[in-house]
Design an enzyme around this catalytic site. Structure first.
Site, PDB file in Angstrom:
ATOM      1  CG  HIS A   1      -2.917   3.245   2.748  1.00 53.05           C
ATOM      2  ND1 HIS A   1      -3.565   2.861   1.700  1.00 53.05           N
ATOM      3  CD2 HIS A   1      -2.737   2.188   3.694  1.00 53.05           C
ATOM      4  CE1 HIS A   1      -3.727   1.759   1.813  1.00 53.05           C
ATOM      5  NE2 HIS A   1      -3.499   1.333   3.042  1.00 53.05           N
TER       6      HIS A   1
ATOM      7  CG  ASN B   1      -6.665  -0.436   2.075  1.00 54.63           C
ATOM      8  OD1 ASN B   1      -6.015  -0.300   1.261  1.00 54.63           O
ATOM      9  ND2 ASN B   1      -6.073  -0.925   3.297  1.00 54.63           N
TER      10      ASN B   1
ATOM     11  CB  CYS C   1      -1.136   0.012   1.321  1.00 55.57           C
ATOM     12  SG  CYS C   1      -2.009  -1.303   1.043  1.00 55.57           S
TER      13      CYS C   1
END
Length: 331
Positions: free
Chosen positions: A258, A288, A119
């Protein structure tokens, strides 16, 4: 921190998500949780999942085309394509190869390759492309794209409720002293490498019937430990990073992090001490989306008109490994 040989700026952004909207009820029912529980734990209300037959490169190409249009350049002007992904189309070749192919007008002289920092990957890819463009000139296309829906265990409430599919992209090229990607810092905590994993499918543990029966093809994460680490570690890294860049916390205009979990973002934001900054969020709508989180959120902020010339943008990447990236941009 090294100074690049020529200023490089973000010239345009783009993003792409699949059409299919997946509700909390759809993901929560097989995992034994309801909409209210998911919202309370994550602040996520929905996410997008790819249709059968859609691959990561398809999402990446959609974001790439929009970024090229935003930057006002065409694919044949690109010299570099870097894709950050932890869910590639294939183990080989690189997903960037298929983006190059899909764009059609991209020339054979382009370097096209992938990076994987989970990520946090977009900032890693951006920094690599930044170095290439600063040295050699031209235009680079940097993409973060992930398709997690295919590697989620429908019964695992710790993961299946969090993730969506999507892509975000940026075109980089000549900047100036007032419009540039200033610098990026990376931190790697490899002692935490077992917290975010897909156990089977690599050379350490090939994918076979035994691995399938054990569910080792699925994404797994120790979410509470990851959350505690981020809350306790990232604020100090941000403070030190800004000190090293000789930038005051009050001078940061935008923070693009993020989008791991909306509740965690609230906790992190309360500890960052950036009084003049706006925190940009897309987690409620998209969940996400892995390495796409930062560039997708950046694109949304840019297209909303929130980012203005001269603003200082701090991007925060956090991903398995465990990797943390911090990028400072003069917009």
């Amino acid at each position: 921190m090294p100074v690049p040989s020529a200023p490089v700026a973000i010239l345009g952004t783009g993003s792409y998500v699949p059409d299919r909207v997946v509700s909390n009820t759809e993901v929560g029912t097989p995992a034994g949780v309801d909409d209210a529980w998911i919202v309370r734990k994550t602040a996520i209300r929905e996410r997008r999942w790819a249709e059968p037959g859609q691959a990561t490169s398809d999402l990446a190409t959609g974001a790439a085309r929009r970024a090229l249009q935003s930057a006002g350049i065409t694919a044949d002007q690109l010299s570099t394509i870097v894709v950050a992904t932890s869910t590639p189309d294939h183990k080989q070749p690189a997903t960037a190869v298929f983006v190059h192919q899909n764009l059609g007008g991209a020339t054979p002289g382009v370097s096209a390759f992938d990076v994987n920092a989970v990520c946090a990957g977009f900032s890693f890819a951006l920094d690599v492309a930044h170095g290439i463009i600063a040295k050699s000139g031209g235009y680079g296309l940097v993409i973060g794209a992930d398709l997690y829906s295919q590697i989620l265990d429908p019964a695992d409430k710790k993961t299946v409720i969090l993730f969506g599919d999507g892509a975000g992209a940026a075109v980089i090229g000549p900047g100036d002293a007032d419009r540039r990607i200033r610098t990026t810092a990376f931190h790697m905590y490899s002692e935490m490498s077992d917290l975010v994993v897909v156990p089977a499918g690599g050379s350490r543990q090939p994918y076979d019937p035994q691995a399938h029966d054990a569910g080792l093809q699925y994404f797994s994460m120790e979410g509470r430990t990851v959350r505690d680490f981020i809350i306790n570690t990232v604020p100090g890294l941000v403070k030190q990073f800004l000190h090293d860049c000789e930038v005051l916390p009050a001078d940061i205009t935008h923070v693009v992090p993020h989008q791991a979990n909306g509740v965690m973002l609230d906790d992190l934001w309360s500890k960052l001490d950036l009084p003049g900054a706006t925190l940009h969020r897309t987690v409620s709508e998209f969940g996400n989306v892995g390495s796409a989180s930062v560039p997708l959120t950046l694109d949304r902020a840019a297209r909303s008109g929130a980012l203005r010339r001269g603003d200082r943008v701090l991007m925060l990447g956090m991903g398995g490994g465990f990797a943390v990236s911090l990028t400072l941009i003069d917009w």
